[in-house]
Design an enzyme around this catalytic site. Structure first.
Site, mmCIF file in Angstrom:
data_model
loop_
_atom_site.group_PDB
_atom_site.id
_atom_site.type_symbol
_atom_site.label_atom_id
_atom_site.label_comp_id
_atom_site.label_asym_id
_atom_site.label_seq_id
_atom_site.Cartn_x
_atom_site.Cartn_y
_atom_site.Cartn_z
ATOM 1 C CG PHE A 185 -25.817 -1.946 -32.136
ATOM 2 C CD1 PHE A 185 -25.793 -1.013 -31.109
ATOM 3 C CD2 PHE A 185 -25.094 -1.661 -33.303
ATOM 4 C CE1 PHE A 185 -25.047 0.150 -31.218
ATOM 5 C CE2 PHE A 185 -24.349 -0.498 -33.420
ATOM 6 C CZ PHE A 185 -24.325 0.414 -32.377
ATOM 7 C CB VAL A 201 -31.830 4.235 -24.880
ATOM 8 C CG1 VAL A 201 -32.251 5.568 -24.258
ATOM 9 C CG2 VAL A 201 -30.320 4.052 -24.778
ATOM 10 C CE1 TYR A 218 -29.349 8.422 -26.820
ATOM 11 C CE2 TYR A 218 -30.554 8.286 -28.897
ATOM 12 C CZ TYR A 218 -30.329 7.837 -27.612
ATOM 13 O OH TYR A 218 -31.073 6.808 -27.094
ATOM 14 C CG LEU A 232 -31.992 9.964 -22.376
ATOM 15 C CD1 LEU A 232 -31.630 8.488 -22.471
ATOM 16 C CD2 LEU A 232 -32.502 10.470 -23.707
ATOM 17 N NE ARG A 251 -41.935 12.168 -14.194
ATOM 18 C CZ ARG A 251 -42.587 11.374 -13.378
ATOM 19 N NH1 ARG A 251 -41.964 10.806 -12.366
ATOM 20 N NH2 ARG A 251 -43.867 11.146 -13.571
ATOM 21 C CB SER A 300 -35.766 5.985 -31.616
ATOM 22 O OG SER A 300 -35.681 6.955 -30.596
ATOM 23 C CD GLU A 301 -38.465 11.034 -31.438
ATOM 24 O OE1 GLU A 301 -39.041 11.975 -31.997
ATOM 25 O OE2 GLU A 301 -38.627 10.742 -30.241
HETATM 26 C C1 LIG Z 1 -36.204 9.349 -25.805
HETATM 27 C C2 LIG Z 1 -36.477 9.100 -24.323
HETATM 28 C C3 LIG Z 1 -35.543 7.992 -23.842
HETATM 29 C C4 LIG Z 1 -36.165 10.403 -23.566
HETATM 30 O O1 LIG Z 1 -36.227 10.148 -22.189
HETATM 31 P P1 LIG Z 1 -36.583 11.317 -21.136
HETATM 32 O O2 LIG Z 1 -36.310 10.771 -19.771
HETATM 33 O O3 LIG Z 1 -37.909 11.873 -21.412
HETATM 34 O O4 LIG Z 1 -35.472 12.393 -21.494
HETATM 35 P P2 LIG Z 1 -34.966 13.559 -20.498
HETATM 36 O O5 LIG Z 1 -36.104 14.042 -19.667
HETATM 37 O O6 LIG Z 1 -33.741 13.131 -19.780
HETATM 38 O O7 LIG Z 1 -34.585 14.623 -21.594
HETATM 39 C C5 LIG Z 1 -33.329 15.217 -21.737
HETATM 40 C C6 LIG Z 1 -33.469 16.314 -22.760
HETATM 41 O O8 LIG Z 1 -33.771 15.755 -24.029
HETATM 42 C C7 LIG Z 1 -35.003 16.269 -24.554
HETATM 43 N N1 LIG Z 1 -35.669 15.138 -25.202
HETATM 44 C C8 LIG Z 1 -35.597 13.851 -24.834
HETATM 45 N N2 LIG Z 1 -36.307 13.094 -25.666
HETATM 46 C C9 LIG Z 1 -36.824 13.913 -26.586
HETATM 47 C C10 LIG Z 1 -37.642 13.703 -27.700
HETATM 48 N N3 LIG Z 1 -38.067 12.452 -28.020
HETATM 49 N N4 LIG Z 1 -38.002 14.771 -28.426
HETATM 50 C C11 LIG Z 1 -37.581 15.993 -28.087
HETATM 51 N N5 LIG Z 1 -36.792 16.252 -27.019
HETATM 52 C C12 LIG Z 1 -36.424 15.219 -26.290
HETATM 53 C C13 LIG Z 1 -35.742 16.750 -23.333
HETATM 54 O O9 LIG Z 1 -36.673 17.731 -23.639
HETATM 55 C C14 LIG Z 1 -34.605 17.281 -22.477
HETATM 56 O O10 LIG Z 1 -34.232 18.549 -22.982
HETATM 57 P P3 LIG Z 1 -33.464 19.626 -22.061
HETATM 58 O O11 LIG Z 1 -32.106 19.041 -21.778
HETATM 59 O O12 LIG Z 1 -33.409 20.833 -22.930
HETATM 60 O O13 LIG Z 1 -34.287 19.772 -20.829
HETATM 61 C C15 LIG Z 1 -37.937 8.716 -24.071
HETATM 62 O O14 LIG Z 1 -38.762 9.743 -24.586
HETATM 63 C C16 LIG Z 1 -38.337 7.388 -24.687
HETATM 64 O O15 LIG Z 1 -38.218 6.354 -24.046
HETATM 65 N N6 LIG Z 1 -38.800 7.424 -25.951
HETATM 66 C C17 LIG Z 1 -39.296 6.231 -26.663
HETATM 67 C C18 LIG Z 1 -38.189 5.188 -26.876
HETATM 68 C C19 LIG Z 1 -37.000 5.783 -27.565
HETATM 69 O O16 LIG Z 1 -37.124 6.484 -28.559
HETATM 70 N N7 LIG Z 1 -35.801 5.484 -27.026
HETATM 71 C C20 LIG Z 1 -34.539 5.928 -27.595
HETATM 72 C C21 LIG Z 1 -33.943 4.788 -28.345
HETATM 73 S S1 LIG Z 1 -32.588 5.250 -29.338
#
Ligand SMILES: CC(C)(COP(=O)(O)OP(=O)(O)OC[C@H]1O[C@@H](n2cnc3c(N)ncnc32)[C@H](O)[C@@H]1OP(=O)(O)O)[C@@H](O)C(=O)NCCC(=O)NCCS
Length: 410
Positions: free
Chosen positions: A410, A81, A122, A93, A90, A117-118
């Site tokens: 994984f 992911v 989820y 995710l 935007r 990761s954080e």
């Molecule tokens: C985590 C990640 C995938 C989120 O993707 P994104 O496209 O920015 O997420 P979205 O815009 O769809 O966010 C959906 C919601 O989650 C929240 N959110 C997503 N990631 C977040 C984060 N890292 N910290 C806080 N809030 C987060 C958004 O604010 C949004 O909130 P809302 O529903 O209240 O508006 C992206 O930040 C990323 O690639 N991070 C680094 C790699 C990683 O950690 N991947 C996950 C592996 S388990």
């Protein structure tokens, strides 16, 4: 339509690997891309495209999860992911998750699992923290066992080429006995035993040690790496990192620990993920020498088909519960469910009966494997008791011994 979401083709794989690794701040080399390709089920990938350019990824592995009562459930093991730093916040995710969960449900898998990761990410998509784990560190020079211990079998080092032949069966038998554990794909063994340079993070090569019983039958194994120290003042000070420790029973586990704690030239033995209730502390004469350096969520679980998932596991206490479940991310799962269950089987269906407990799908996912109690979540304001005694009944029914633990990332 933005974003365009679809599975990738083989020819797009290196872009997929660059986007998913790039999201974590890495640039994968050729060997890493090849390794990732082996582990990837192409038809389970989903990538998001903007004007034809890939900007976000998600994937899933087809895994089997061991449930309380030692029944097995096919699940999606969500992985890869990532959203490019230029395209975050935007809703990409959110779109990937909706698309992926629809696909998982269509495949008939009642649940999805992942490592986060954080921990902020989820819950909003219905995943609950179902299995925890501990990082530990032991001073091997103060690791004597309290009681005399004799290994009924023995250990031997395993060559890299033997790993994928000898160890998968040992692991497979053990994970079927451990609620919360998952299967390991064939490719997992190939990739881990190849021990590519990028996996070492500045540490030495991976060593594998096999445990056999008195008749010479394999019944456990461990893998570890050394982080070489500085020999300050001429004293050896390596750190031994335990990557894997799988045993068919507690005696074999103790034998493997004894081996790992007795490797020479080592100042500290570190294991990144162990069960919270691991017996090792109770084996040690000086229990505080098993220092817990981290306790955190490990496996997150998302229920997609509540009746299928709840009737698949077994329950140590017989009982009936009506659960009102709220799912804001997938409203089609929001419903009232009746569960009638015990040690020998379980039945679950939708109902119009009055609810005993009201909760979100995230909270039911957290409690599903018995790693968290409904009472704890009620105290946190997450679960609402509507009929007296329902929380205690739910805790008794969903409890799990041994507590859930997952050995595989994984
Ligand atoms: C985590 C990640 C995938 C989120 O993707 P994104 O496209 O920015 O997420 P979205 O815009 O769809 O966010 C959906 C919601 O989650 C929240 N959110 C997503 N990631 C977040 C984060 N890292 N910290 C806080 N809030 C987060 C958004 O604010 C949004 O909130 P809302 O529903 O209240 O508006 C992206 O930040 C990323 O690639 N991070 C680094 C790699 C990683 O950690 N991947 C996950 C592996 S388990």
């Amino acid at each position: 339509m933005y974003p365009e979401l679809r599975a990738i083709g083989d020819e797009e794989f290196s872009t997929y690997a660059r986007v998913s690794h790039g999201a974590f701040g890495g640039v994968p080399g050729g060997a890493e891309i090849e390794e990732a390709r082996r582990l990837t089920e192409l038809d389970r990938t989903v990538a998001a495209f903007e004007a034809g350019r890939m900007v976000a990824t998600a994937g899933a592995l087809s895994l089997e999860l061991t449930l309380p009562g030692l029944t097995l459930l096919p699940v999606a093991g969500v992985t890869d992911v990532g959203v490019l730093p230029t395209h975050r916040r935007r809703g990409l995710l959110r779109s990937l998750m909706a698309h992926q969960l629809e696909d998982v449900a269509a495949r008939g898998e009642a649940a999805a699992v992942l490592l986060a990761s954080e921990s902020i990410i989820y819950g909003r998509f219905g995943y609950g923290a179902a299995v925890a784990s501990a990082g530990i560190e032991v001073d091997p020079h103060r690791s004597a066992f309290a009681a005399a211990f004799t290994d009924p079998g023995g250990v031997r080092l395993v060559e890299r080429e033997e790993v994928a032949k000898l160890l998968p069966d040992v692991h497979d038998a053990a994970r079927r006995q451990q609620p919360g554990d998952v299967s390991r794909p064939v490719a997992w063994w190939q990739v881990v035993s190849a021990d590519g340079e990028h996996r070492r993070r500045g540490r030495g090569p991976l060593f594998w040690v096999l445990h056999v019983d008195a008749a010479g039958r394999p019944d456990g194994f461990a893998s570890y790496r050394l982080q070489h120290g500085q020999w300050a003042g001429g004293l050896p000070d390596h750190q031994l990192h335990v990557e894997d420790l799988v045993a068919s029973d507690p005696t074999v586990e103790a034998a493997l620990w004894r081996f790992l704690l007795d490797v020479d030239l080592v100042r500290s033995v570190v294991a990144w993920s162990r069960p919270l209730d691991e017996p090792l502390a109770w084996r040690l004469e000086d229990p505080r020498q098993r220092r817990v350096t981290r306790v955190s969520d490990f496996l997150w679980l998302r229920l997609l088909d509540v009746p299928a998932a709840l009737s698949a596991r077994r329950y140590p206490a017989r009982g009936r519960l009506v659960l009102d479940v709220v799912d804001t991310f997938r409203p089609q799962t929001s419903d009232r469910y009746v569960l009638e269950a015990g040690e020998d089987g379980a039945w679950c269906a939708t109902t119009t009966d009055a609810a005993d407990l009201v909760m979100g799908i995230t909270d039911l996912g957290a409690c599903y494997l018995g790693g968290v109690r409904f009472t704890t979540l009620a105290r946190a304001g997450r679960v609402n008791e509507r009929s007296a005694g329902a929380l205690a009944r739910a805790d008794a029914m969903f409890s799990c011994d041994p507590p859930p633990f997952c050995r595989t990332g994984f």
